[in-house]
Design an enzyme around this catalytic site. Structure first.
Site, PDB file in Angstrom:
ATOM      1  N   ASP A 176      32.888  21.861   6.529  1.00 16.01           N
ATOM      2  CA  ASP A 176      33.510  23.071   6.679  1.00 16.01           C
ATOM      3  C   ASP A 176      33.196  23.799   7.697  1.00 16.01           C
ATOM      4  O   ASP A 176      31.917  23.994   7.927  1.00 16.01           O
ATOM      5  CB  ASP A 176      33.512  23.902   5.269  1.00 16.01           C
ATOM      6  N   ARG A 217      37.783  15.658   6.432  1.00 18.73           N
ATOM      7  CA  ARG A 217      38.368  16.474   5.335  1.00 18.73           C
ATOM      8  C   ARG A 217      39.684  16.408   5.175  1.00 18.73           C
ATOM      9  O   ARG A 217      40.474  16.855   6.119  1.00 18.73           O
ATOM     10  CB  ARG A 217      37.757  17.836   5.905  1.00 18.73           C
ATOM     11  N   ARG A 267      32.901  19.008   0.110  1.00 17.99           N
ATOM     12  CA  ARG A 267      33.719  18.880   1.347  1.00 17.99           C
ATOM     13  C   ARG A 267      32.688  18.031   2.295  1.00 17.99           C
ATOM     14  O   ARG A 267      31.551  18.527   2.378  1.00 17.99           O
ATOM     15  CB  ARG A 267      34.424  20.040   2.109  1.00 17.99           C
ATOM     16  N   ASP A 317      33.939  27.465   9.557  1.00 19.98           N
ATOM     17  CA  ASP A 317      34.893  28.992   9.487  1.00 19.98           C
ATOM     18  C   ASP A 317      34.542  29.685  10.667  1.00 19.98           C
ATOM     19  O   ASP A 317      33.347  29.733  11.097  1.00 19.98           O
ATOM     20  CB  ASP A 317      34.165  29.635   8.123  1.00 19.98           C
TER      21      ASP A 317
END
Length: 137
Positions: free
Chosen positions: A97, A82, A94, A99
């Site tokens: 990811d 990424r 992407r 989070d």
């Protein structure tokens, strides 16, 4: 030991392999995964793309601080390819990811780190897998 919930998504390449590789790197760099949701296929959120996402939420037991978890997950994203992080509501396809959704019962509001994740309740692709592995509402 701390409990952190991470949301993971990918919409490029071999999506299931990307998620499994992220799990592996998280266990190496963040901590032991104690729970993992099913994989969910979802449409892109916040932008248009021909590539659907695969999403998952995991629970990780870690000795790292929230800031160290952030640094570790950002490094994993870079290691997996990424190159562009979403900024100002501008989202992109992407390869991965990651989070931070929740970290113990902490509430943090800093420029680059907000816990609980500020948009998670707006995202069914986060809430559905999170509810699968916890009673968080």
């Amino acid at each position: 030991m701390h409990t952190v919930y991470l949301g993971i998504g990918t919409n490029l390449g071999d999506k299931e392999a990307n998620i499994l590789k992220a799990y592996e790197l998280i266990e190496q760099r963040v901590g032991q995964i104690s729970k993992r949701s099913s994989l969910y296929s979802t449409e892109p959120w916040g932008f248009k793309s021909d590539n659907d996402f695969v999403n998952s939420v995991i629970c990780v037991e870690t000795e790292l601080s929230p800031r160290e978890v952030l640094r570790a997950t950002q490094m994993i994203e870079r290691l997996m390819g990424r190159t562009k992080k979403s900024r100002g509501g501008e989202y992109h396809d992407r390869v991965i990811d990651i989070d931070i959704l929740l970290y113990d019962d902490l509430k943090i509001k800093e420029a680059d780190l907000v816990i609980p994740h500020p948009l998670m309740k707006e995202r069914e692709f986060v809430m559905k897998p999170l509810r699968e592995i916890t009673d968080y509402r």
